[in-house]
Design a protein around this motif. Sequence first.
Motif, PDB file in Angstrom:
ATOM      1  N   VAL A 286       0.842  -1.207   0.000  1.00  0.00           N
ATOM      2  CA  VAL A 286       0.000   0.000   0.000  1.00  0.00           C
ATOM      3  C   VAL A 286       0.871   1.249   0.000  1.00  0.00           C
ATOM      4  N   ALA A 287       1.896   1.267   0.844  1.00  0.00           N
ATOM      5  CA  ALA A 287       2.786   2.436   0.901  1.00  0.00           C
ATOM      6  C   ALA A 287       3.442   2.685  -0.458  1.00  0.00           C
ATOM      7  N   ARG A 288       3.835   1.627  -1.137  1.00  0.00           N
ATOM      8  CA  ARG A 288       4.436   1.795  -2.465  1.00  0.00           C
ATOM      9  C   ARG A 288       3.397   2.292  -3.472  1.00  0.00           C
ATOM     10  N   ALA A 289       2.164   1.791  -3.362  1.00  0.00           N
ATOM     11  CA  ALA A 289       1.106   2.269  -4.255  1.00  0.00           C
ATOM     12  C   ALA A 289       0.862   3.760  -4.036  1.00  0.00           C
ATOM     13  N   VAL A 290       0.848   4.176  -2.775  1.00  0.00           N
ATOM     14  CA  VAL A 290       0.658   5.598  -2.453  1.00  0.00           C
ATOM     15  C   VAL A 290       1.817   6.427  -3.014  1.00  0.00           C
ATOM     16  N   GLU A 291       3.040   5.898  -2.935  1.00  0.00           N
ATOM     17  CA  GLU A 291       4.190   6.592  -3.534  1.00  0.00           C
ATOM     18  C   GLU A 291       3.996   6.801  -5.037  1.00  0.00           C
ATOM     19  N   HIS A 292       3.257   5.897  -5.665  1.00  0.00           N
ATOM     20  CA  HIS A 292       2.985   6.002  -7.101  1.00  0.00           C
ATOM     21  C   HIS A 292       1.694   6.771  -7.392  1.00  0.00           C
ATOM     22  N   GLY A 293       1.097   7.381  -6.365  1.00  0.00           N
ATOM     23  CA  GLY A 293      -0.057   8.248  -6.581  1.00  0.00           C
ATOM     24  C   GLY A 293      -1.393   7.735  -6.109  1.00  0.00           C
ATOM     25  N   ALA A 294      -1.475   6.494  -5.655  1.00  0.00           N
ATOM     26  CA  ALA A 294      -2.747   5.979  -5.135  1.00  0.00           C
ATOM     27  C   ALA A 294      -3.129   6.729  -3.869  1.00  0.00           C
ATOM     28  N   VAL A 295      -4.412   6.739  -3.573  1.00  0.00           N
ATOM     29  CA  VAL A 295      -4.937   7.372  -2.362  1.00  0.00           C
ATOM     30  C   VAL A 295      -5.548   6.294  -1.483  1.00  0.00           C
ATOM     31  N   LEU A 296      -5.222   6.323  -0.202  1.00  0.00           N
ATOM     32  CA  LEU A 296      -5.753   5.359   0.758  1.00  0.00           C
ATOM     33  C   LEU A 296      -6.758   6.044   1.663  1.00  0.00           C
ATOM     34  N   ARG A 297      -7.925   5.412   1.842  1.00  0.00           N
ATOM     35  CA  ARG A 297      -8.932   5.864   2.800  1.00  0.00           C
ATOM     36  C   ARG A 297      -9.173   4.730   3.783  1.00  0.00           C
ATOM     37  N   GLU A 298      -8.681   4.886   5.008  1.00  0.00           N
ATOM     38  CA  GLU A 298      -8.890   3.886   6.058  1.00  0.00           C
ATOM     39  C   GLU A 298     -10.210   4.124   6.767  1.00  0.00           C
ATOM     40  N   ARG A 299     -10.709   3.064   7.423  1.00  0.00           N
ATOM     41  CA  ARG A 299     -11.962   3.124   8.177  1.00  0.00           C
ATOM     42  C   ARG A 299     -13.082   3.730   7.339  1.00  0.00           C
ATOM     43  N   CYS A 300     -13.110   3.257   6.104  1.00  0.00           N
ATOM     44  CA  CYS A 300     -14.098   3.704   5.127  1.00  0.00           C
ATOM     45  C   CYS A 300     -14.607   2.448   4.422  1.00  0.00           C
ATOM     46  N   ALA A 301     -15.772   1.976   4.851  1.00  0.00           N
ATOM     47  CA  ALA A 301     -16.271   0.677   4.394  1.00  0.00           C
ATOM     48  C   ALA A 301     -17.184   0.811   3.184  1.00  0.00           C
ATOM     49  N   ALA A 302     -16.979  -0.047   2.204  1.00  0.00           N
ATOM     50  CA  ALA A 302     -17.880  -0.105   1.054  1.00  0.00           C
ATOM     51  C   ALA A 302     -19.161  -0.813   1.483  1.00  0.00           C
ATOM     52  N   GLU A 303     -20.287  -0.161   1.257  1.00  0.00           N
ATOM     53  CA  GLU A 303     -21.578  -0.735   1.638  1.00  0.00           C
ATOM     54  C   GLU A 303     -22.341  -1.294   0.452  1.00  0.00           C
ATOM     55  N   GLU A 304     -22.108  -0.734  -0.706  1.00  0.00           N
ATOM     56  CA  GLU A 304     -22.837  -1.165  -1.899  1.00  0.00           C
ATOM     57  C   GLU A 304     -22.017  -0.819  -3.129  1.00  0.00           C
ATOM     58  N   ILE A 305     -22.067  -1.716  -4.120  1.00  0.00           N
ATOM     59  CA  ILE A 305     -21.329  -1.510  -5.365  1.00  0.00           C
ATOM     60  C   ILE A 305     -22.317  -1.582  -6.512  1.00  0.00           C
ATOM     61  N   GLY A 306     -22.191  -0.656  -7.443  1.00  0.00           N
ATOM     62  CA  GLY A 306     -23.006  -0.675  -8.648  1.00  0.00           C
ATOM     63  C   GLY A 306     -22.138  -0.426  -9.860  1.00  0.00           C
ATOM     64  N   PRO A 307     -22.736  -0.403 -11.048  1.00  0.00           N
ATOM     65  CA  PRO A 307     -21.950  -0.150 -12.261  1.00  0.00           C
ATOM     66  C   PRO A 307     -21.406   1.282 -12.259  1.00  0.00           C
ATOM     67  N   GLY A 308     -20.104   1.394 -12.037  1.00  0.00           N
ATOM     68  CA  GLY A 308     -19.462   2.706 -12.055  1.00  0.00           C
ATOM     69  C   GLY A 308     -19.569   3.486 -10.762  1.00  0.00           C
ATOM     70  N   TRP A 309     -19.934   2.833  -9.661  1.00  0.00           N
ATOM     71  CA  TRP A 309     -20.017   3.567  -8.394  1.00  0.00           C
ATOM     72  C   TRP A 309     -19.867   2.636  -7.194  1.00  0.00           C
ATOM     73  N   VAL A 310     -19.474   3.250  -6.070  1.00  0.00           N
ATOM     74  CA  VAL A 310     -19.363   2.556  -4.791  1.00  0.00           C
ATOM     75  C   VAL A 310     -19.940   3.469  -3.723  1.00  0.00           C
ATOM     76  N   ARG A 311     -20.839   2.921  -2.883  1.00  0.00           N
ATOM     77  CA  ARG A 311     -21.353   3.687  -1.752  1.00  0.00           C
ATOM     78  C   ARG A 311     -20.552   3.288  -0.523  1.00  0.00           C
ATOM     79  N   VAL A 312     -20.013   4.293   0.180  1.00  0.00           N
ATOM     80  CA  VAL A 312     -19.131   4.030   1.318  1.00  0.00           C
ATOM     81  C   VAL A 312     -19.646   4.740   2.570  1.00  0.00           C
TER      82      VAL A 312
END
Length: 199
Positions: A157-183
């Motif tokens: 994860v730390a290496r992914a963040v170094e490459h520009g990824a963003v991490l959101r902790e304590r943020c749970a996905a509740e529902e997934i749809g086509p092209g979206w995620v409810r958190v």
Amino acid sequence: MDGAKPDVVIIGAGVVGAACALALARERLDVLILDGEFPGGGTTAAAMGHLVVMDDSPAQLALTVYSRGLWDEMADAMPSDCEYEVRGTLWIAEGDSELAAAAAKQRVYACQGVSSSVVDEAELARLEPALRRGLAGALFVPGDAVLYPPNAARWLVARAVEHGAVLRERCAAEEIGPGWVRVRSESGGVATISTGAVV
């Protein structure tokens, strides 16, 4: 959450999600990693950490040979707390029929370029002296490795963040749809994230 639309949302910062995040971030995709707790928790924290070649199917064999090779390539870059060690695997044969199966497995591995050898009872006792005596032998696969999965996930994860990824902790996905995620965030806030893809 801000209004940005990431290319990919990865749900779960365990070792699989973390590896996917790093691979995608290296390709310069805009990656958002969501985890209901923190990287390396959950299933990854309970995992054995055995990086082993498996041959239940040709596809599994090809995938695990490739995967083990990727871990081996990263070994020198991993910090010591990932505890990556090439220890090998012993597939134990109790009797002659299992030893014959070990020999068959060895031939399959050889076709994929995986180093392995069938060892007899004496060599098995030398390799693993705590085993009971009277076992027929084993298949020894010296290139298999072990690591500590929670720290490996955090490192990925730390290496992914170094490459520009963003991490959101304590943020749970509740529902997934086509092209979206409810958190839902730790504070109870709910948001919908638009995205190109969900992993």
